[in-house]
Scaffold this active site. Sequence first.
Site, PDB file in Angstrom:
ATOM      1  N   ASN A 211      -5.318 -12.328  14.027  1.00 14.42           N
ATOM      2  CA  ASN A 211      -4.355 -13.291  13.471  1.00 14.42           C
ATOM      3  C   ASN A 211      -2.920 -12.810  13.620  1.00 14.42           C
ATOM      4  OD1 ASN A 211      -6.226 -15.225  12.720  1.00 14.42           O
ATOM      5  ND2 ASN A 211      -6.567 -14.312  10.705  1.00 14.42           N
TER       6      ASN A 211
ATOM      7  N   LYS B 206     -13.815  -7.291   8.951  1.00 15.98           N
ATOM      8  CA  LYS B 206     -13.086  -8.567   9.077  1.00 15.98           C
ATOM      9  C   LYS B 206     -11.579  -8.322   9.054  1.00 15.98           C
ATOM     10  CE  LYS B 206     -16.270 -11.746   6.759  1.00 15.98           C
ATOM     11  NZ  LYS B 206     -16.390 -12.573   5.537  1.00 15.98           N
TER      12      LYS B 206
ATOM     13  N   LEU C 251      -0.201  -3.050   9.009  1.00 16.82           N
ATOM     14  CA  LEU C 251      -0.846  -1.930   8.297  1.00 16.82           C
ATOM     15  C   LEU C 251      -2.018  -2.386   7.448  1.00 16.82           C
ATOM     16  CD1 LEU C 251       2.114  -0.857   8.904  1.00 16.82           C
ATOM     17  CD2 LEU C 251       1.903   0.496   6.833  1.00 16.82           C
TER      18      LEU C 251
ATOM     19  N   ILE D 245      -1.874 -17.321   9.211  1.00 15.01           N
ATOM     20  CA  ILE D 245      -0.642 -17.641   8.464  1.00 15.01           C
ATOM     21  C   ILE D 245       0.482 -17.861   9.470  1.00 15.01           C
ATOM     22  CG2 ILE D 245       0.013 -15.200   8.183  1.00 15.01           C
ATOM     23  CD1 ILE D 245       1.121 -16.028   5.365  1.00 15.01           C
TER      24      ILE D 245
ATOM     25  N   LYS E 236       2.336 -13.495  19.177  1.00 15.13           N
ATOM     26  CA  LYS E 236       2.398 -14.259  20.438  1.00 15.13           C
ATOM     27  C   LYS E 236       3.196 -15.551  20.235  1.00 15.13           C
ATOM     28  CE  LYS E 236      -0.909 -17.027  21.932  1.00 15.13           C
ATOM     29  NZ  LYS E 236      -2.227 -17.539  22.361  1.00 15.13           N
TER      30      LYS E 236
ATOM     31  N   VAL F  36      -4.999 -11.188   5.401  1.00 11.68           N
ATOM     32  CA  VAL F  36      -4.777 -11.346   6.852  1.00 11.68           C
ATOM     33  C   VAL F  36      -6.000 -11.902   7.582  1.00 11.68           C
ATOM     34  CG1 VAL F  36      -2.920  -9.646   7.185  1.00 11.68           C
ATOM     35  CG2 VAL F  36      -5.315  -8.888   7.287  1.00 11.68           C
TER      36      VAL F  36
ATOM     37  N   GLY G 294       0.825  -1.210   0.000  1.00 14.07           N
ATOM     38  CA  GLY G 294       0.000   0.000   0.000  1.00 14.07           C
ATOM     39  C   GLY G 294       0.857   1.256   0.000  1.00 14.07           C
TER      40      GLY G 294
ATOM     41  N   THR H 159      -2.143  11.298   6.108  1.00 10.14           N
ATOM     42  CA  THR H 159      -0.786  11.241   5.547  1.00 10.14           C
ATOM     43  C   THR H 159      -0.888  11.158   4.024  1.00 10.14           C
ATOM     44  OG1 THR H 159       0.049  10.228   7.551  1.00 10.14           O
ATOM     45  CG2 THR H 159       1.345   9.875   5.558  1.00 10.14           C
TER      46      THR H 159
ATOM     47  N   TYR I 215     -14.684   1.173   9.632  1.00 18.11           N
ATOM     48  CA  TYR I 215     -13.259   1.522   9.768  1.00 18.11           C
ATOM     49  C   TYR I 215     -12.964   2.006  11.184  1.00 18.11           C
ATOM     50  CZ  TYR I 215      -8.801   3.809   8.567  1.00 18.11           C
ATOM     51  OH  TYR I 215      -7.489   4.198   8.492  1.00 18.11           O
TER      52      TYR I 215
HETATM   53  P1  NAD Z   1      -3.501   1.716   1.519  1.00 18.48           P
HETATM   54  O1  NAD Z   1      -4.931   1.405   1.203  1.00 18.48           O
HETATM   55  O2  NAD Z   1      -2.664   2.335   0.465  1.00 18.48           O
HETATM   56  O3  NAD Z   1      -2.740   0.413   2.032  1.00 18.48           O
HETATM   57  C1  NAD Z   1      -3.366  -0.631   2.698  1.00 18.48           C
HETATM   58  C2  NAD Z   1      -2.764  -1.935   2.190  1.00 18.48           C
HETATM   59  O4  NAD Z   1      -3.364  -3.028   2.900  1.00 18.48           O
HETATM   60  C3  NAD Z   1      -3.039  -2.166   0.701  1.00 18.48           C
HETATM   61  O5  NAD Z   1      -1.853  -2.562   0.053  1.00 18.48           O
HETATM   62  C4  NAD Z   1      -4.075  -3.280   0.707  1.00 18.48           C
HETATM   63  O6  NAD Z   1      -4.033  -4.080  -0.461  1.00 18.48           O
HETATM   64  C5  NAD Z   1      -3.709  -4.036   1.971  1.00 18.48           C
HETATM   65  N1  NAD Z   1      -4.818  -4.811   2.529  1.00 18.48           N
HETATM   66  C6  NAD Z   1      -6.080  -4.397   2.749  1.00 18.48           C
HETATM   67  N2  NAD Z   1      -6.817  -5.386   3.276  1.00 18.48           N
HETATM   68  C7  NAD Z   1      -5.980  -6.457   3.393  1.00 18.48           C
HETATM   69  C8  NAD Z   1      -6.154  -7.785   3.853  1.00 18.48           C
HETATM   70  N3  NAD Z   1      -7.337  -8.225   4.308  1.00 18.48           N
HETATM   71  N4  NAD Z   1      -5.084  -8.622   3.832  1.00 18.48           N
HETATM   72  C9  NAD Z   1      -3.883  -8.195   3.361  1.00 18.48           C
HETATM   73  N5  NAD Z   1      -3.661  -6.948   2.908  1.00 18.48           N
HETATM   74  C10 NAD Z   1      -4.710  -6.090   2.918  1.00 18.48           C
HETATM   75  O7  NAD Z   1      -3.536   2.651   2.822  1.00 18.48           O
HETATM   76  P2  NAD Z   1      -2.359   3.420   3.579  1.00 18.48           P
HETATM   77  O8  NAD Z   1      -2.684   4.861   3.512  1.00 18.48           O
HETATM   78  O9  NAD Z   1      -1.045   2.938   3.138  1.00 18.48           O
HETATM   79  O10 NAD Z   1      -2.648   2.958   5.067  1.00 18.48           O
HETATM   80  C11 NAD Z   1      -1.876   1.949   5.707  1.00 18.48           C
HETATM   81  C12 NAD Z   1      -2.355   1.799   7.152  1.00 18.48           C
HETATM   82  O11 NAD Z   1      -2.236   3.039   7.838  1.00 18.48           O
HETATM   83  C13 NAD Z   1      -3.813   1.350   7.267  1.00 18.48           C
HETATM   84  O12 NAD Z   1      -3.916   0.441   8.332  1.00 18.48           O
HETATM   85  C14 NAD Z   1      -4.530   2.637   7.622  1.00 18.48           C
HETATM   86  O13 NAD Z   1      -5.687   2.376   8.369  1.00 18.48           O
HETATM   87  C15 NAD Z   1      -3.476   3.397   8.411  1.00 18.48           C
HETATM   88  N6  NAD Z   1      -3.710   4.843   8.346  1.00 18.48           N
HETATM   89  C16 NAD Z   1      -3.409   5.558   7.235  1.00 18.48           C
HETATM   90  C17 NAD Z   1      -3.661   6.926   7.191  1.00 18.48           C
HETATM   91  C18 NAD Z   1      -3.317   7.778   6.014  1.00 18.48           C
HETATM   92  O14 NAD Z   1      -3.627   8.967   6.027  1.00 18.48           O
HETATM   93  N7  NAD Z   1      -2.671   7.300   4.986  1.00 18.48           N
HETATM   94  C19 NAD Z   1      -4.266   7.553   8.294  1.00 18.48           C
HETATM   95  C20 NAD Z   1      -4.596   6.769   9.390  1.00 18.48           C
HETATM   96  C21 NAD Z   1      -4.297   5.426   9.415  1.00 18.48           C
HETATM   97  N1  UDP Z   2      -2.498 -17.338  14.247  1.00 25.08           N
HETATM   98  C1  UDP Z   2      -1.847 -17.145  13.046  1.00 25.08           C
HETATM   99  N2  UDP Z   2      -0.521 -17.436  12.951  1.00 25.08           N
HETATM  100  C2  UDP Z   2       0.201 -17.934  13.991  1.00 25.08           C
HETATM  101  C3  UDP Z   2      -0.456 -18.095  15.238  1.00 25.08           C
HETATM  102  C4  UDP Z   2      -1.804 -17.793  15.334  1.00 25.08           C
HETATM  103  O1  UDP Z   2      -2.439 -16.702  12.061  1.00 25.08           O
HETATM  104  O2  UDP Z   2       1.379 -18.164  13.833  1.00 25.08           O
HETATM  105  C5  UDP Z   2      -3.925 -17.053  14.359  1.00 25.08           C
HETATM  106  C6  UDP Z   2      -4.716 -18.226  14.904  1.00 25.08           C
HETATM  107  O3  UDP Z   2      -5.115 -19.060  13.834  1.00 25.08           O
HETATM  108  C7  UDP Z   2      -5.900 -17.556  15.587  1.00 25.08           C
HETATM  109  C8  UDP Z   2      -5.381 -16.181  15.942  1.00 25.08           C
HETATM  110  O4  UDP Z   2      -4.104 -16.036  15.308  1.00 25.08           O
HETATM  111  O5  UDP Z   2      -6.981 -17.398  14.681  1.00 25.08           O
HETATM  112  C9  UDP Z   2      -5.220 -15.978  17.413  1.00 25.08           C
HETATM  113  O6  UDP Z   2      -4.293 -16.927  17.893  1.00 25.08           O
HETATM  114  P1  UDP Z   2      -4.178 -17.320  19.408  1.00 25.08           P
HETATM  115  O7  UDP Z   2      -3.138 -18.394  19.549  1.00 25.08           O
HETATM  116  O8  UDP Z   2      -4.000 -16.106  20.246  1.00 25.08           O
HETATM  117  O9  UDP Z   2      -5.633 -17.848  19.755  1.00 25.08           O
HETATM  118  P2  UDP Z   2      -6.302 -19.287  19.570  1.00 25.08           P
HETATM  119  O10 UDP Z   2      -5.730 -19.900  18.348  1.00 25.08           O
HETATM  120  O11 UDP Z   2      -5.948 -20.003  20.815  1.00 25.08           O
HETATM  121  O12 UDP Z   2      -7.760 -18.948  19.439  1.00 25.08           O
END
Ligand code: NAD
Ligand code: UDP
Length: 319
Positions: free
Chosen positions: A99, A91, A73, A63, A105, A59, A12, A175, A145
């Site tokens: 995760n 989500k 981020l 993983i 942890k 995410v 991003g 930013t 959000y």
């Molecule tokens: P951006 O949208 O350019 O970057 C976000 C990145 O996260 C993207 O590359 C997107 O593909 C990835 N992403 C989204 N959902 C995902 C998922 N489920 N799994 C994996 N990747 C996923 O935004 P940004 O401006 O670079 O912001 C980065 C972080 O900083 C965000 O968490 C945002 O909330 C925070 N933030 C940014 C600002 C700003 O002004 N730029 C302000 C406040 C907070």
């Molecule tokens: N998790 C993950 N990668 C790891 C360890 C955990 O993605 O290396 C995920 C895990 O699948 C769970 C979440 O992180 O959904 C929280 O994990 P935690 O061990 O705290 O809780 P639990 O698995 O006991 O619910």
Amino acid sequence: MTERTLVTGGAGFIGTHLCKRLLDEGHEVICLDNFYTGQRANIRPLLSHPRFELVRHDVIEPIRLEVTQIYHLACPASPVHYQANAIQTVKTSVLGTLNMLGLAKRVGARFLLASTSEVYGDPLVHPQREDYWGNVNPIGPRSCYDEGKRVAETLTMDYHRQHHVDVRIVRIFNTYGPNMLENDGRVVSNFICQALREEPLTVYGDGSQTRSFCYVDDLVEGMFRMMQTEAFTGPVNLGNPDEFTVAELAQKVLAKTGSASPIVHRPLPENDPQRRRPDITLAGERLNWAPHIPLDVGLDRTIAYFRQVLAEPAGPAAH
Ligand code: NAD
Ligand code: UDP
Ligand code: UDP
């Protein structure tokens, strides 16, 4: 010891600048992204770096990776994109952060959450300090959000209290800079692209609402310092306290681009915060950090970037 650092959302806007900075610091960098709002062109220059690795992953799904630090981020940040699929945003913020905290942890990694000034909602206190709890609508179009990030902060502190994960929270204020998406929908990229295309600048409402704009290099420095600092979880505000109205920003962009674009007014989006400015006293005291790049300088750099992007449809990083 070489840090092995995971950057979620690394493709991003902020993520690409952060990955580059961490490579410059000697880290091994794993950039994880699902490319929802990230662009491959942004990270293409990093792909050949021997310490850089790209993982395509959402995410929301667990993983397993072996890392020493996590900058979390991943989350769309522009209102246009985070509202396009609000449930996915919740989500990403909640399950995604869970995760990544589970991962932190398991491997004992230090974890930094990229939170936001949106946790203050439409603030009733000005400027905003970290001890202000905010004025947030739980059921509006921005809630996916705002509330998502508030739960992400809650989870982060609960993993710290319950499982002693070494955590950090930064609250990022607006930013901007190179590598923003041309169709990102946020105000700085919108105004610059509109001005360069000689299209009308779309000011929402009467333009009297304010924002405080931080150049991305200043922000990345603050995030990096926060990760290095011992025994300080935050939350800490990171942003530039110079406050401008949206109408002033439009005028600045017109003057700097020399554009003849007119200004048109569009309806103010629901729950659009009226004023926003960070109090950065805490960042000064604990991180010895303050932004150094004024809006005029940052805008010039960002305009130069978009001139190049708009001149070459594939973007400057595509080569
Ligand atoms: P951006 O949208 O350019 O970057 C976000 C990145 O996260 C993207 O590359 C997107 O593909 C990835 N992403 C989204 N959902 C995902 C998922 N489920 N799994 C994996 N990747 C996923 O935004 P940004 O401006 O670079 O912001 C980065 C972080 O900083 C965000 O968490 C945002 O909330 C925070 N933030 C940014 C600002 C700003 O002004 N730029 C302000 C406040 C907070
Ligand atoms: N998790 C993950 N990668 C790891 C360890 C955990 O993605 O290396 C995920 C895990 O699948 C769970 C979440 O992180 O959904 C929280 O994990 P935690 O061990 O705290 O809780 P639990 O698995 O006991 O619910
Ligand atoms: N805005 C605007 N025109 C645009 C995009 C945004 O007037 O084309 C306004 C928006 O209503 C808000 C401010 O600019 O008051 C900042 O919006 P942005 O989407 O960049 O981020 P926000 O701070 O609202 O999350």
